[in-house]
Design an enzyme around this catalytic site. Structure first.
Site, PDB file in Angstrom:
ATOM      1  N   ASN A  63      -2.002  -0.448   7.585  1.00 50.93           N
ATOM      2  CA  ASN A  63      -1.311  -1.555   7.728  1.00 50.93           C
ATOM      3  C   ASN A  63      -0.429  -2.235   6.539  1.00 50.93           C
ATOM      4  OD1 ASN A  63      -3.397  -2.438   5.856  1.00 50.93           O
ATOM      5  ND2 ASN A  63      -4.458  -3.917   7.255  1.00 50.93           N
ATOM      6  N   TYR A  73     -12.674  -2.729  -2.682  1.00 50.61           N
ATOM      7  CA  TYR A  73     -13.222  -2.716  -0.952  1.00 50.61           C
ATOM      8  C   TYR A  73     -14.582  -2.363  -0.897  1.00 50.61           C
ATOM      9  CZ  TYR A  73      -8.469  -2.207   0.859  1.00 50.61           C
ATOM     10  OH  TYR A  73      -7.038  -2.158   1.243  1.00 50.61           O
ATOM     11  N   ARG A  88       2.880  -6.324   9.328  1.00 47.65           N
ATOM     12  CA  ARG A  88       2.002  -5.247   9.835  1.00 47.65           C
ATOM     13  C   ARG A  88       2.131  -4.950  11.505  1.00 47.65           C
ATOM     14  NH1 ARG A  88      -3.478  -8.123   7.547  1.00 47.65           N
ATOM     15  NH2 ARG A  88      -3.697  -6.905   5.479  1.00 47.65           N
ATOM     16  N   LYS A 135       0.850  -1.111  -0.248  1.00 48.83           N
ATOM     17  CA  LYS A 135      -0.149   0.155   0.058  1.00 48.83           C
ATOM     18  C   LYS A 135       0.896   1.292  -0.024  1.00 48.83           C
ATOM     19  CE  LYS A 135      -3.650  -2.258   2.631  1.00 48.83           C
ATOM     20  NZ  LYS A 135      -4.694  -2.172   3.633  1.00 48.83           N
ATOM     21  N   HIS A 191      -1.888  -5.551   1.821  1.00 47.87           N
ATOM     22  CA  HIS A 191      -3.251  -6.205   1.622  1.00 47.87           C
ATOM     23  C   HIS A 191      -2.836  -7.538   1.002  1.00 47.87           C
ATOM     24  CE1 HIS A 191      -7.206  -7.267   0.518  1.00 47.87           C
ATOM     25  NE2 HIS A 191      -6.812  -7.733  -0.601  1.00 47.87           N
ATOM     26  N   GLU A 199     -10.017 -10.575  -6.903  1.00 49.33           N
ATOM     27  CA  GLU A 199      -9.088  -9.229  -6.795  1.00 49.33           C
ATOM     28  C   GLU A 199      -7.902  -9.542  -7.661  1.00 49.33           C
ATOM     29  OE1 GLU A 199      -7.572  -9.692  -2.778  1.00 49.33           O
ATOM     30  OE2 GLU A 199      -9.614  -9.253  -1.998  1.00 49.33           O
TER      31      GLU A 199
HETATM   32  P1  CMP Z   1      -6.888  -4.745   4.109  1.00 49.42           P
HETATM   33  O1  CMP Z   1      -6.395  -6.275   4.311  1.00 49.42           O
HETATM   34  O2  CMP Z   1      -6.435  -3.994   2.874  1.00 49.42           O
HETATM   35  O3  CMP Z   1      -8.725  -4.819   3.951  1.00 49.42           O
HETATM   36  C1  CMP Z   1      -9.506  -3.897   4.304  1.00 49.42           C
HETATM   37  C2  CMP Z   1      -8.611  -2.858   4.886  1.00 49.42           C
HETATM   38  O4  CMP Z   1      -9.726  -2.180   5.862  1.00 49.42           O
HETATM   39  C3  CMP Z   1      -7.602  -3.268   5.996  1.00 49.42           C
HETATM   40  O5  CMP Z   1      -6.865  -3.753   5.292  1.00 49.42           O
HETATM   41  C4  CMP Z   1      -7.411  -2.035   6.954  1.00 49.42           C
HETATM   42  O6  CMP Z   1      -6.633  -1.319   6.037  1.00 49.42           O
HETATM   43  C5  CMP Z   1      -8.776  -1.366   6.927  1.00 49.42           C
HETATM   44  N1  CMP Z   1      -9.566  -1.922   8.118  1.00 49.42           N
HETATM   45  C6  CMP Z   1      -9.986  -2.962   8.328  1.00 49.42           C
HETATM   46  N2  CMP Z   1     -10.703  -3.088   9.615  1.00 49.42           N
HETATM   47  C7  CMP Z   1     -10.681  -1.897   9.961  1.00 49.42           C
HETATM   48  C8  CMP Z   1     -11.136  -1.198  11.310  1.00 49.42           C
HETATM   49  N3  CMP Z   1     -11.760  -2.121  11.978  1.00 49.42           N
HETATM   50  N4  CMP Z   1     -10.870   0.046  11.543  1.00 49.42           N
HETATM   51  C9  CMP Z   1     -10.228   0.640  10.717  1.00 49.42           C
HETATM   52  N5  CMP Z   1      -9.461   0.190   9.453  1.00 49.42           N
HETATM   53  C10 CMP Z   1      -9.827  -1.152   9.293  1.00 49.42           C
END
Ligand code: CMP
Length: 176
Positions: free
Chosen positions: A123, A51, A109, A11, A126, A137
């Protein structure tokens, strides 16, 4: 054990912190094969499709800005496909839990992620969480000819005298 494929995104925070090399080195511990890779400038349309499962979440709008690179100086994402035995599980183990504060400190992460004051989990990476989401995806982020193996059925479409190989079952009908 079956061979599977998984989509990985490094990311915008990973790119702005110059972590690409470290992250790919960590993933190389799995001995999985990289079968496609590219740098992508993420459009709003791509971000929203990627998303779509989160569109009712309170962090959705910020999540879209995040993956588009609006929170960082880098408006780009690195997309990769890893292939091999248990690829989804092996990659997710190295990524760690979605919430960087809950992620094991040795994971990507846990090492490099953080939670923004707005609450979004920044984080770093993905990774697809199931065979079904990997297919969705991969078809969203890559065209068939960008991948060295034939992963899913394709068909040839003709656009203004120009032939193009596309996913036969493209959930987003990019070329129709
Ligand atoms: P990712 O694995 O890209 O999938 C969805 C993304 O949403 C996740 O990583 C985080 O960046 C974000 N995300 C998922 N859950 C939460 C949450 N509870 N609060 C804030 N951000 C979140």
């Amino acid at each position: 054990m079956p061979n599977t494929k998984t989509l990985v995104l490094i990311k915008p925070d990973g790119l702005s912190k110059s972590l690409t090399g470290n992250i790919i080195t960590r993933f190389s511990e799995t001995r999985l094969e990289i079968i496609a890779a590219k740098i992508v400038r993420v459009s709003r349309e791509l971000a929203e499709k990627h998303y779509e499962a989160h569109k009712d979440k309170p962090f959705y709008s910020e999540l879209i800005d995040y993956i588009m690179g609006k929170l960082h100086k880098r408006h780009k994402v690195m997309a990769l496909i890893y292939y091999g035995e248990n690829a989804i599980e092996k990659i997710r183990a190295i990524c760690g839990k979605t919430n960087p504060e809950e992620a094991d400190p040795e994971t990507i992460r846990g090492q490099y992620g953080r939670i923004l004051t707005s609450g979004v989990f920044e984080n770093v990476v993905h990774a697809s969480d199931s065979i079904e989401s990997a297919e969705r995806e991969i078809k969203l982020w890559f065209e068939p000819d960008e991948i060295i193996y034939d992963l899913y059925p394709t068909e040839i479409k003709v656009f203004m005298n120009y032939k193009k190989r596309v996913w036969k079952d493209d959930p987003y009908r990019k070329y129709t």
